[in-house]
Structure formats: structure tokens, C-alpha cells
Design an enzyme around this catalytic site. Structure first.
Site, short mmCIF file in Angstrom:
data_model
loop_
_atom_site.label_atom_id
_atom_site.label_comp_id
_atom_site.label_asym_id
_atom_site.label_seq_id
_atom_site.Cartn_x
_atom_site.Cartn_y
_atom_site.Cartn_z
N ARG A 35 -52.43 4.25 22.70
CA ARG A 35 -51.78 4.79 23.89
C ARG A 35 -52.28 6.20 24.20
O ARG A 35 -52.36 6.59 25.37
CB ARG A 35 -50.27 4.80 23.72
CG ARG A 35 -49.73 3.40 23.84
CD ARG A 35 -48.24 3.37 23.88
NE ARG A 35 -47.80 2.04 24.30
CZ ARG A 35 -46.60 1.54 24.06
NH1 ARG A 35 -45.70 2.26 23.41
NH2 ARG A 35 -46.29 0.34 24.48
N LYS A 213 -35.83 -16.44 25.31
CA LYS A 213 -34.60 -16.68 26.07
C LYS A 213 -34.83 -16.91 27.55
O LYS A 213 -35.56 -16.16 28.20
CB LYS A 213 -33.69 -15.47 25.94
CG LYS A 213 -32.97 -15.37 24.62
CD LYS A 213 -32.08 -14.17 24.70
CE LYS A 213 -31.10 -14.06 23.55
NZ LYS A 213 -30.38 -12.79 23.66
N GLY A 372 -44.60 -7.83 26.08
CA GLY A 372 -44.88 -7.19 24.80
C GLY A 372 -45.46 -8.16 23.78
O GLY A 372 -46.56 -7.97 23.25
N GLY A 395 -41.93 -4.44 29.24
CA GLY A 395 -40.83 -4.53 30.21
C GLY A 395 -41.26 -4.17 31.62
O GLY A 395 -40.84 -4.80 32.59
P1 ADP Z 1 -42.64 -11.23 25.68
O1 ADP Z 1 -42.38 -10.04 24.80
O2 ADP Z 1 -44.10 -11.55 25.77
O3 ADP Z 1 -41.97 -11.12 27.01
P2 ADP Z 1 -40.49 -12.73 24.47
O4 ADP Z 1 -39.99 -11.46 23.85
O5 ADP Z 1 -39.70 -13.33 25.56
O6 ADP Z 1 -42.02 -12.53 24.95
O7 ADP Z 1 -40.60 -13.87 23.36
C1 ADP Z 1 -41.38 -13.74 22.20
C2 ADP Z 1 -40.72 -14.43 21.04
O8 ADP Z 1 -40.40 -15.78 21.35
C3 ADP Z 1 -41.64 -14.50 19.84
O9 ADP Z 1 -41.07 -13.73 18.80
C4 ADP Z 1 -41.69 -15.98 19.47
O10 ADP Z 1 -41.61 -16.22 18.08
C5 ADP Z 1 -40.47 -16.52 20.16
N1 ADP Z 1 -40.61 -17.96 20.40
C6 ADP Z 1 -41.53 -18.60 21.13
N2 ADP Z 1 -41.36 -19.93 21.05
C7 ADP Z 1 -40.31 -20.16 20.22
C8 ADP Z 1 -39.64 -21.33 19.73
N3 ADP Z 1 -40.03 -22.56 20.08
N4 ADP Z 1 -38.60 -21.14 18.89
C9 ADP Z 1 -38.20 -19.91 18.53
N5 ADP Z 1 -38.79 -18.78 18.96
C10 ADP Z 1 -39.82 -18.91 19.80
MG MG Z 2 -40.66 -9.46 23.59
#
Ligand code: ADP
Ligand code: MG
Length: 414
Positions: A35, A213, A372, A395
Site C-alpha cells: 500500500r 453471506k 477483499g 469494501g
Molecule cells: P469478499 O471479501 O471477496 O467480498 P466474502 O468476504 O464475501 O468475499 O467471502 C469470502 C469467504 O467466503 C471466504 O472466507 C470463503 O471461505 C467463504 N466461502 C466461500 N464459499 C464457501 C462455502 N461453500 N462454505 C463456506 N464458506 C465459503
Molecule cells: Mg471478505
């Protein structure tokens, strides 16, 4: 928007630059200086012109709700910006980097006054001030009074309307001082704006949405369903969609309170929302000797389901191939959220398959990864160079998509 390139005659001028120096660190040891390196083009463009550069950034979190003052002090100490000044000095040997431990008052004013042309002052963590996250107008005014020009280069903080990101440029604008964006911001804003202001030549436009989620992503799903030709769903959120369609998802994570929302999405998408046709499932999320991992069909019409005692942890091979075939025809791709538990080797194949599809589009389509965990998966698997753009703001990149290209820290500069 004014950019750092439009700023001229900066010799002797004081320039406030909001950077993102929120580096991963512990006990003063910086684990990754990416960064800091990323901010250098903007910083150098200013110092080369003889500007006196005042750098401001937050670092980590300070929970002001904590009632014990000793604990607040400990949080401050854990997020001291001083080591970052040292790291920055090593990267810009051509000039002097001073550090100001004060975030307000006479000590800060004196440190600014001591700056010579072409030199840099890094100020202590902005979150040492309670008013930072509340966008306290008095604090913003005081910071704004320190400089003649404002430059925003902290994309990862642009979704937060804090004093250092929004209050200061507002106050400086009111005083008739120029406000501009730096090089990092220009790149992020250009690339992410293209994902929300969709041109015909960028179609078919395909989004991949994964992660944990549904509830975290409701606004992103809504926004992308309006803009994209196809939205491919993966990750844990796919089980909420499958359950909403009546499938038994075994022990997979489901958000019961999002089932109605999921049904609404499926209905309104009219076939543009695509769900996995198979899943990699396991009887133990925790890695352990002899756990059972297998692939099951999740095509409801053919009786597919996830057995009780098992939970889905990745898209299956058939889904991976199906998604690759859709991606192969895309002109633009936006990806957020790993499609499986990419932290575990057993569940990486789906996310890697998406990366491979993007690699296949190199030179043929505009491809963006924002988020992230998604960005760290892409980096970890060695596919970063295959993307047109991997956003540095977790975010912030998501909010940019949700809000049709608007962020508080960007809009204030328009
Ligand atoms: P980002 O940070 O890219 O927006 P998220 O924070 O929404 O992504 O989600 C990332 C997390 O989702 C990871 O830690 C990953 O392990 C989890 N994940 C993805 N698929 C599954 C699954 N089938 N069951 C449980 N966790 C999952
Ligand atoms: Mg995340």
C-alpha cells in the site's frame, strides 16, 4: 474531476494527501508494504514539483466505545504510524520524511511549518482522533487549514465519510482551495465506473458472485442483476438460493431470513441468475484425517440434493465447466467473492477454474475483481496479471458497484 496531473505551480505549496497506509503490521513490523508502494507515484508527482507534502492515513481500529482508558491507549500503541514513516523513508531516499506524533494542535502546526519544499510529513494515525470517524467538522476544519491543496489517493477508504476523507475536502472546497484525485484513485474509479456504466460493446456482461453471506451482498446482487446479462452464483450463498427453490441442502450454511429475498431475485432475474448444478460436499468443515469429500448433483429437477450430515464447500466440476463456457463468451466480467472455501486446498478447484476462465479472456474482454477475499485468492493462485483490474479496495469496490459508481470520498471531489 481534477487529477494530480492537472495541479501546476506547486513549488512551496502545502498539499494534504489522504493515502491508504493501513498496512498489515504487528509490533511495528510491516508484513506487506504494497500500500505504501502503491501511493508513491502520486507522492513523487508532488514532491518533484517542490510541493510540501502532508500525508494522512488511518491504521487499524481504535474502539472508542471501550470504557477502559488503558485499553484505548493499548489500541493506539498497537496502531502507531511511526514505523510506516520509516518504511516510507526507505522507499523515497531522494527526500526527507518527517513524522509528527501529534494529530492536532500546535505540535502539528509546527511540524507542517518546518517542512521544506519537496519534503514529506507523515502525520500520526487519523483514528487517534475520536472525531475522525464521526466526521467532526471542527477537526476537519483544523486539518483543512494545514494545506493549500487536497489530493485523495486512498481508494480503500473512499466509502467512508470520515473527517480525513470527506470533511477535509469539503472544508477546503468551501475555502476555494483545489481538490483532486491521485493516480491510484483515477485507476480505480475509471475501471469500476466501466462496470456500472455498461456500454453495448461490453456485452455480454457476466458477473460472478460468491462469498459467504447473501445478506452482505444484497445491494450488489440487486445492482448487478440490473446491469448484467448473466449473474453466476457460487460460494456459501448459493445454498440459500437452492434452499429457497426447495432443495435439501443438508448441513450447508443457509440464511433463513434471506429465503424470500433469494426467491424474489430468482423470479425477477428471469433466467439470468445462474445457480450451480453440482457441489463439492464434506462431512467435516474442519480438515481432518479421513473426512468424507464427494461431489453431488444439485439439479433439483433431477432429484439432486446435499445429503444430511454434509455441507457444500465448493462448486462442483460440472458447474465449473458450465461457468467457464458462459465466461468464454463474455466481453466484460465483474467478480466478487470466492466460489468455495479457497483457504482449504480441498475446496480451491472452483475458484481456480474461474481464474482460468479469466486468463482465457486476456486481451479479449475487460475483467475486474473486487472484494477483499476474492482479490487475495486471485493473488494467492497467481492470476493477478490476467485481470484487467484487481481492485485494492475491498469494501470500497463493492460499494462503488452497489451505488452505481458513487462513493462519498469520490463524490466530494466531483
Ligand atoms: P469478499 O471479501 O471477496 O467480498 P466474502 O468476504 O464475501 O468475499 O467471502 C469470502 C469467504 O467466503 C471466504 O472466507 C470463503 O471461505 C467463504 N466461502 C466461500 N464459499 C464457501 C462455502 N461453500 N462454505 C463456506 N464458506 C465459503
Ligand atoms: Mg471478505
Amino acid at each position: 474531476m481534477l487529477t494530480v496531473e492537472d495541479l501546476k505551480n506547486l513549488q512551496g505549496k502545502k498539499v494534504y494527501v489522504r493515502v491508504d497506509f493501513n498496512v498489515p503490521q504487528k509490533d511495528g513490523v510491516i508484513r506487506d508494504n504494497n500500500r505504501i508502494v502503491a501511493a508513491l507515484p502520486t507522492i513523487r508527482a508532488l514532491t518533484k514539483q517542490g510541493a510540501r507534502v502532508i500525508l494522512m492515513s488511518h491504521l487499524g481500529k481504535i474502539k472508542w466505545k471501550e470504557p477502559d482508558p488503558a485499553k484505548i491507549e493499548a489500541m493506539k500503541k498497537a496502531n502507531d504510524m511511526a514505523p510506516v514513516a520509516k518504511a516510507l523513508q526507505e522507499l523515497v531516499p531522494e527526500t526527507h520524511v518527517a513524522f509528527c506524533p501529534a494529530t492536532r494542535g500546535a505540535a502539528l502546526q509546527e511540524a507542517v511549518a518546518a517542512l521544506k519544499d519537496g519534503e514529506i510529513l507523515l502525520v500520526q494515525n487519523t483514528r487517534y482522533e475520536k472525531g475522525e470517524e464521526k466526521n467532526d467538522p471542527e477537526l476537519a476544519k483544523e486539518w483543512a487549514s494545514l494545506a493549500d491543496v487536497f489530493v485523495m489517493d486512498a481508494f480503500g477508504s473512499a466509502h467512508r465519510a470520515h473527517a480525513s476523507t470527506v470533511g477535509v475536502p469539503e472544508a477546503m472546497k468551501a475555502e476555494g482551495k483545489p481538490v483532486a484525485v491521485g493516480y491510484l484513485m483515477i485507476k480505480e474509479v475509471e475501471n469500476l465506473t466501466r462496470c456500472v456504466e455498461v456500454k453495448d460493446s461490453d456485452r455480454p456482461y457476466v458477473a460472478i458472485l460468491g462469498g459467504f453471506k447473501v445478506s452482505d451482498k444484497i445491494k450488489v446482487i440487486d445492482s448487478l442483476l440490473k446491469k448484467c446479462d448473466y449473474v453466476l452464483i457460487g460460494g456459501a450463498m448459493s445454498y440459500t438460493f437452492k434452499k429457497a427453490m426447495g432443495m435439501n441442502v443438508g448441513n450447508s450454511p443457509v440464511e433463513e431470513d434471506q429465503l424470500d429475498y433469494a426467491r424474489k431475485c430468482i423470479y425477477e432475474a428471469k433466467g439470468r441468475l445462474i445457480l450451480p448444478t453440482d457441489a463439492v460436499v464434506t462431512d467435516s468443515f474442519e480438515p481432518k484425517e479421513g473426512r468424507n469429500i464427494k461431489v453431488v448433483s444439485t439439479i433439483i429437477e433431477r432429484g439432486g440434493y446435499i445429503p444430511d450430515g454434509f455441507e457444500g464447500c465448493d462448486i462442483g466440476p460440472e458447474t465449473a465447466e458450465f461457468y467457464q463456457s458462459i465466461l468464454a463468451k463474455a466481453k466484460m466480467v465483474f467478480w466478487n467473492g470466492p466460489v468455495g472455501v479457497f483457504e482449504q486446498e480441498d475446496f480451491q478447484a472452483g475458484t481456480k477454474a474461474i481464474c482460468e476462465a479469466i486468463r482465457g479472456l486476456k486481451g479479449k474482454a475487460f475483467t475486474v475483481c473486487g472484494g477483499g477475499d476474492s482479490a487475495s485468492a486471485v493473488k494467492q493462485f497467481g492470476y493477478k496479471a490476467d485481470f484487467s483490474h484487481v481492485s485494492t479496495g475491498g469494501g470500497a469496490s463493492l460499494e462503488m458497484i452497489e451505488n452505481d459508481g458513487h462513493l462519498p470520498g469520490v463524490d466530494v471531489l466531483r
